[in-house]
Design a protein around this motif. Structure first.
Motif, short mmCIF file in Angstrom:
data_model
loop_
_atom_site.label_atom_id
_atom_site.label_comp_id
_atom_site.label_asym_id
_atom_site.label_seq_id
_atom_site.Cartn_x
_atom_site.Cartn_y
_atom_site.Cartn_z
N GLY A 20 0.80 -1.21 0.00
CA GLY A 20 0.00 0.00 0.00
C GLY A 20 0.84 1.26 0.00
O GLY A 20 0.35 2.34 -0.36
N ARG A 21 2.11 1.17 0.40
CA ARG A 21 2.99 2.33 0.39
C ARG A 21 3.69 2.48 -0.95
O ARG A 21 4.37 3.48 -1.19
CB ARG A 21 4.05 2.20 1.50
N MET A 76 12.80 0.08 -1.85
CA MET A 76 11.51 -0.06 -1.19
C MET A 76 10.75 -1.26 -1.74
O MET A 76 10.10 -2.00 -0.99
CB MET A 76 10.68 1.21 -1.36
N ILE A 77 10.84 -1.48 -3.04
CA ILE A 77 10.16 -2.63 -3.65
C ILE A 77 10.78 -3.93 -3.16
O ILE A 77 10.09 -4.90 -2.85
CB ILE A 77 10.20 -2.52 -5.18
N ASP A 78 12.11 -3.95 -3.09
CA ASP A 78 12.81 -5.14 -2.60
C ASP A 78 12.35 -5.48 -1.18
O ASP A 78 12.07 -6.63 -0.86
CB ASP A 78 14.33 -4.91 -2.60
N ARG A 79 12.28 -4.46 -0.33
CA ARG A 79 11.87 -4.70 1.05
C ARG A 79 10.42 -5.15 1.10
O ARG A 79 10.04 -5.95 1.96
CB ARG A 79 12.07 -3.42 1.87
N ALA A 80 9.58 -4.62 0.22
CA ALA A 80 8.17 -5.04 0.19
C ALA A 80 8.06 -6.52 -0.16
O ALA A 80 7.20 -7.23 0.39
CB ALA A 80 7.39 -4.19 -0.82
N ILE A 81 8.91 -7.01 -1.05
CA ILE A 81 8.90 -8.44 -1.38
C ILE A 81 9.23 -9.26 -0.14
O ILE A 81 8.53 -10.23 0.19
CB ILE A 81 9.90 -8.75 -2.52
N LEU A 141 18.81 -11.48 1.43
CA LEU A 141 20.00 -10.66 1.20
C LEU A 141 19.77 -9.85 -0.07
O LEU A 141 19.55 -10.41 -1.15
CB LEU A 141 21.24 -11.52 1.05
N PHE A 142 19.81 -8.54 0.07
CA PHE A 142 19.61 -7.64 -1.07
C PHE A 142 20.95 -7.08 -1.50
O PHE A 142 21.61 -6.35 -0.76
CB PHE A 142 18.65 -6.52 -0.68
N THR A 180 11.82 -4.81 -14.36
CA THR A 180 12.29 -3.47 -14.71
C THR A 180 11.41 -2.44 -14.00
O THR A 180 10.19 -2.45 -14.14
CB THR A 180 12.24 -3.24 -16.23
N VAL A 181 12.06 -1.58 -13.22
CA VAL A 181 11.33 -0.53 -12.50
C VAL A 181 11.35 0.72 -13.37
O VAL A 181 12.41 1.23 -13.71
CB VAL A 181 11.99 -0.24 -11.13
N PRO A 182 10.18 1.23 -13.75
CA PRO A 182 10.14 2.37 -14.69
C PRO A 182 10.64 3.65 -14.05
O PRO A 182 10.52 3.87 -12.84
CB PRO A 182 8.65 2.48 -15.04
N ALA A 183 11.22 4.52 -14.88
CA ALA A 183 11.62 5.85 -14.44
C ALA A 183 10.37 6.68 -14.17
O ALA A 183 9.29 6.41 -14.69
CB ALA A 183 12.49 6.51 -15.50
N LEU A 184 10.52 7.72 -13.36
CA LEU A 184 9.37 8.54 -13.01
C LEU A 184 8.80 9.25 -14.23
O LEU A 184 7.59 9.47 -14.30
CB LEU A 184 9.77 9.57 -11.93
#
Length: 452
Positions: free
Chosen positions: A135-136, A173-178, A233-234, A304-308
């Protein structure tokens, strides 16, 4: 507080109040439950044996309705065994009668301190859950929704995930969400940024070392691989990892085992690996800058994480989120952004992505004087990329003059669109009529009905 004898209750309450505690006495279980329902109570002090409904009945009701409520039981020496049995069933403490009031105060203090600690822990856990919950991860744009779909699919899988994206896109943040939504959520999440660790220290940082292996190794030390046992481990910016170390990392990922630097004993771990990079690892492998076998081992589930700039539809929601955070942190009451400010932010390419947007909003919150963040509150660099007058010419004039011209154009156009009606123009710009009036006066705009 619960009592069985009126006199004992009154004396205890008076003694507690004399020591700065807000205490209240009742003389039966029904009255205690009624008082608890009507008043904020931090702790219950009760006798164990009472006529009619007793301490056991009160404790049973509290466990069902208020399990977080600390309870101190007062009991005669003959009933200590019963009190201890009850303590094993819940978060209770006991005091044997007769007792000194200082013992009662000390026991209450310990119980309240324990409750405070538990509340802090619950609050911190909740903050972590909220911070890293899906949600964040704000965004309704199609590119970001694809990312959310991918991470939802892979959360419960042990598969290695490789994120690719520009710096500042929110990969961490996405890695931690996983991790936080996986079966390993209660185990360690260890973050290693391969770009910030000196090359001569990276092997020791990842795998640990044995005492005396090198100068300064005064004790045997665990590395990040061992610390992540059971969890995740990230490996951030893994494209910057030295080529010489990549073979050992490949083996550790494949076999879940390694040796400490200077050691011979094999350490076995259970670790889920997530990696991220802003580099094109396929191209780096083709150039010989990255091991091809490690690339294929990492590339099990690529995202792939899109650019803003590819998520223009998300800028307003992200900006509102950061606005609320920073306004609350400094105690400002800000309700949002003017239309002009949102238009300017949407037109900017955000080369620094979400990190740059976050810094921009923090600065705007600091300088904003009205109840909304306006065009002029945004940092000047957002407008530095405007087209030059000619390829061979530099920027003509100064930045303040250019910003004033842009603001005049926006306000003039809004008034023109609204036929010179200031109330409608202010509403369209997302500012107050008073704010619009000040701008009209400052910028020297002439207003006529149906024209400028």
């Amino acid at each position: 507080m619960m009592r069985c004898e009126v006199r004992l209750g009154e004396v205890t309450v008076a003694a507690l109040q004399a020591r700065g505690l807000d205490a209240h006495a009742v003389d039966n279980v029904a009255a205690a439950l009624s008082f608890l329902n009507m008043n904020p109570v931090r702790l219950v002090l009760t006798d164990l044996r009472m006529p009619g409904l007793g301490g056991r009945d009160l404790l049973a009701s509290l466990q069902a309705a208020r399990p977080e409520m600390p309870v101190v039981i007062m009991t005669a020496y003959a009933s200590v065994r019963d009190a201890v049995a009850l303590i094993r069933e819940g978060d209770f403490d006991y005091i044997a009668k007769p007792s000194e009031i200082e013992d009662v105060v000390a026991t209450i203090g310990r119980a309240l301190k324990l409750r405070e600690t538990e509340e802090d822990n619950r609050r911190l856990r909740q903050e972590l859950r909220e911070k890293f919950d899906f949600g964040r991860l704000l965004g309704t744009s199609e590119p970001f929704q694809r990312v959310l779909k991918h991470i939802t699919d892979v959360c419960d899988s042990p598969a290695t995930v490789l994120f690719h994206g520009e710096g500042g896109t929110g990969k961490q943040m996405i890695d931690r969400a996983i991790h936080d939504n996986s079966r390993r959520r209660d185990e360690p999440f260890i973050d290693v940024n391969c770009a910030t660790i000196p090359e001569n220290l990276m092997e020791s940082e990842l795998f640990g070392h044995v005492r005396g292996t090198f100068t300064g190794a005064i004790a045997t030390r665990e590395g990040r691989f061992a610390l992540a046992h059971g969890g995740t481990l990230f490996l951030d910016e893994i494209g910057d990892m030295p080529l010489a170390l990549q073979a050992k990392v490949l083996r550790a990922i494949q076999e879940q085992s390694f040796e400490l630097v200077g050691g011979t004993r094999t350490v076995t771990v259970d670790v889920r690996f997530i990696a991220a990079t802003h580099r094109d690892l396929r191209q780096e492998a083709a150039k010989g800058n990255f091991r091809e076998d490690l690339y294929y081992r990492l590339n099990v589930f690529p995202i792939t994480v899109p650019a803003l700039r590819e998520r223009e539809a998300d800028i307003e929601a992200l900006s509102a989120h950061f606005l609320a955070r920073y306004a609350a942190s400094i105690g400002k009451r800000l309700t949002g952004f003017s239309r002009a400010a949102l238009t300017a932010m949407s037109a900017y390419p955000w080369p620094g992505n979400i990190r740059e947007l976050q810094n921009c909003i923090e600065r705007a919150v600091i300088v904003a004087q009205a109840t909304t963040v306006d065009f002029g509150d945004l940092p000047p660099y957002l407008f530095e990329g405007r087209p030059k007058l000619a390829p061979e010419q530099g920027f003509v004039g100064n930045l303040d003059e250019e910003l004033e011209r842009i603001e005049r154009d926006i306000v003039t156009q809004a008034l023109r669109d609204c036929g010179g009606i200031q109330a409608r123009a202010a509403e369209g710009l997302g500012i107050t009529e008073r704010s619009l009036w000040h701008r009209v006066k400052k910028l020297g705009i002439r207003i006529t009905r149906g024209a400028e």
